[in-house]
Design a protein around this motif. Structure first.
Motif, short mmCIF file in Angstrom:
data_model
loop_
_atom_site.label_atom_id
_atom_site.label_comp_id
_atom_site.label_asym_id
_atom_site.label_seq_id
_atom_site.Cartn_x
_atom_site.Cartn_y
_atom_site.Cartn_z
N ASP A 45 15.34 30.00 6.94
CA ASP A 45 14.21 29.21 7.44
C ASP A 45 12.99 30.08 7.72
OD1 ASP A 45 15.64 26.86 7.28
OD2 ASP A 45 16.26 26.90 9.39
N GLY A 46 13.22 31.23 8.32
CA GLY A 46 12.11 32.14 8.62
C GLY A 46 11.46 32.67 7.36
N ALA A 47 12.28 33.01 6.36
CA ALA A 47 11.75 33.50 5.09
C ALA A 47 10.96 32.41 4.38
CB ALA A 47 12.88 34.01 4.20
N ASP A 48 11.46 31.18 4.38
CA ASP A 48 10.74 30.07 3.76
C ASP A 48 9.37 29.88 4.41
OD1 ASP A 48 12.74 29.53 1.96
OD2 ASP A 48 13.56 27.84 3.10
N ALA A 49 9.32 29.95 5.73
CA ALA A 49 8.06 29.75 6.44
C ALA A 49 7.07 30.87 6.13
CB ALA A 49 8.31 29.68 7.94
N ILE A 50 7.52 32.11 6.13
CA ILE A 50 6.60 33.22 5.90
C ILE A 50 6.16 33.26 4.44
CG2 ILE A 50 8.16 35.14 5.39
CD1 ILE A 50 5.24 35.24 7.85
N ILE A 51 7.03 32.87 3.52
CA ILE A 51 6.64 32.81 2.10
C ILE A 51 5.55 31.77 1.90
CG2 ILE A 51 7.44 32.11 -0.18
CD1 ILE A 51 10.09 33.53 0.49
N ALA A 52 5.68 30.61 2.55
CA ALA A 52 4.65 29.57 2.43
C ALA A 52 3.31 30.08 2.94
CB ALA A 52 5.07 28.32 3.19
N LEU A 53 3.32 30.76 4.07
CA LEU A 53 2.07 31.31 4.61
C LEU A 53 1.50 32.40 3.71
CD1 LEU A 53 2.93 31.51 8.40
CD2 LEU A 53 1.34 29.94 7.29
N ARG A 54 2.36 33.27 3.20
CA ARG A 54 1.91 34.36 2.33
C ARG A 54 1.31 33.82 1.04
NH1 ARG A 54 -0.57 37.90 0.38
NH2 ARG A 54 0.30 39.67 -0.70
N CYS A 55 1.90 32.79 0.49
CA CYS A 55 1.36 32.20 -0.74
C CYS A 55 0.02 31.54 -0.49
CB CYS A 55 2.35 31.21 -1.34
SG CYS A 55 3.81 32.00 -2.03
N ARG A 56 -0.14 30.89 0.65
CA ARG A 56 -1.44 30.30 1.00
C ARG A 56 -2.49 31.38 1.13
NH1 ARG A 56 -2.46 24.68 2.20
NH2 ARG A 56 -0.47 23.71 1.74
N GLU A 57 -2.13 32.48 1.80
CA GLU A 57 -3.08 33.58 2.00
C GLU A 57 -3.44 34.21 0.65
OE1 GLU A 57 -4.61 37.45 2.38
OE2 GLU A 57 -2.55 37.17 1.78
N ALA A 58 -2.45 34.40 -0.20
CA ALA A 58 -2.70 35.03 -1.50
C ALA A 58 -3.52 34.14 -2.42
CB ALA A 58 -1.36 35.39 -2.17
N SER A 59 -3.45 32.83 -2.23
CA SER A 59 -4.19 31.92 -3.10
C SER A 59 -5.56 31.54 -2.53
CB SER A 59 -3.38 30.64 -3.34
OG SER A 59 -3.25 29.91 -2.13
N SER A 60 -5.98 32.23 -1.49
CA SER A 60 -7.31 32.03 -0.88
C SER A 60 -7.48 30.64 -0.31
CB SER A 60 -8.42 32.32 -1.89
OG SER A 60 -8.31 33.63 -2.39
N THR A 61 -6.40 30.02 0.17
CA THR A 61 -6.51 28.71 0.81
C THR A 61 -6.21 28.80 2.29
OG1 THR A 61 -4.22 28.18 0.24
CG2 THR A 61 -5.93 27.43 -1.30
N TRP A 62 -6.32 30.00 2.86
CA TRP A 62 -6.02 30.22 4.26
C TRP A 62 -6.92 29.39 5.17
CZ3 TRP A 62 -1.91 31.90 6.51
CH2 TRP A 62 -1.95 32.25 7.83
N GLU A 63 -8.17 29.23 4.80
CA GLU A 63 -9.10 28.44 5.62
C GLU A 63 -8.64 27.00 5.77
OE1 GLU A 63 -11.67 29.56 7.41
OE2 GLU A 63 -11.12 31.56 6.76
N ALA A 64 -7.97 26.47 4.76
CA ALA A 64 -7.48 25.08 4.83
C ALA A 64 -6.39 24.96 5.88
CB ALA A 64 -6.94 24.64 3.47
N ILE A 65 -5.63 26.00 6.12
CA ILE A 65 -4.57 25.98 7.14
C ILE A 65 -5.19 26.05 8.52
CG2 ILE A 65 -2.60 27.22 8.08
CD1 ILE A 65 -2.09 28.27 5.26
N CYS A 66 -6.17 26.91 8.69
CA CYS A 66 -6.75 27.18 10.00
C CYS A 66 -7.68 26.08 10.49
CB CYS A 66 -7.50 28.51 9.97
SG CYS A 66 -6.41 29.91 9.66
N ASN A 67 -8.17 25.25 9.61
CA ASN A 67 -9.12 24.20 10.00
C ASN A 67 -8.45 22.87 10.19
OD1 ASN A 67 -11.23 26.01 9.94
ND2 ASN A 67 -11.62 25.62 7.81
#
Length: 67
Positions: A45-67
């Motif tokens: 579960d922890g790996a799944d969560a961190i992979i999802a966040l890492r992929c968002r960050e790598a795809s430059s969609t981090w702002e969509a998560i934070c807003n």
């Protein structure tokens, strides 16, 4: 280009990747960069969560998560 046609030369002219090698390499390297650091241990579960966040960050969609 007509809708629904596959024209690899057109995609290449636009500077886009046509093969799957780039995508496959990203699927291996993006999670590995975060999960395989020294001394880290993960639950599934922890790996799944961190992979999802890492992929968002790598795809430059981090702002969509934070807003």
């Amino acid at each position: 280009m007509p809708f629904g046609t596959w024209c690899p030369h057109w995609f290449r002219q636009c500077g886009l990747f046509v093969g799957s090698g780039v995508v496959e390499a990203s699927c291996k390297s993006v999670p590995r960069q975060r999960l395989k650091q020294a001394g880290m241990h993960w639950t599934v579960d922890g790996a799944d969560a961190i992979i999802a966040l890492r992929c968002r960050e790598a795809s430059s969609t981090w702002e969509a998560i934070c807003n």
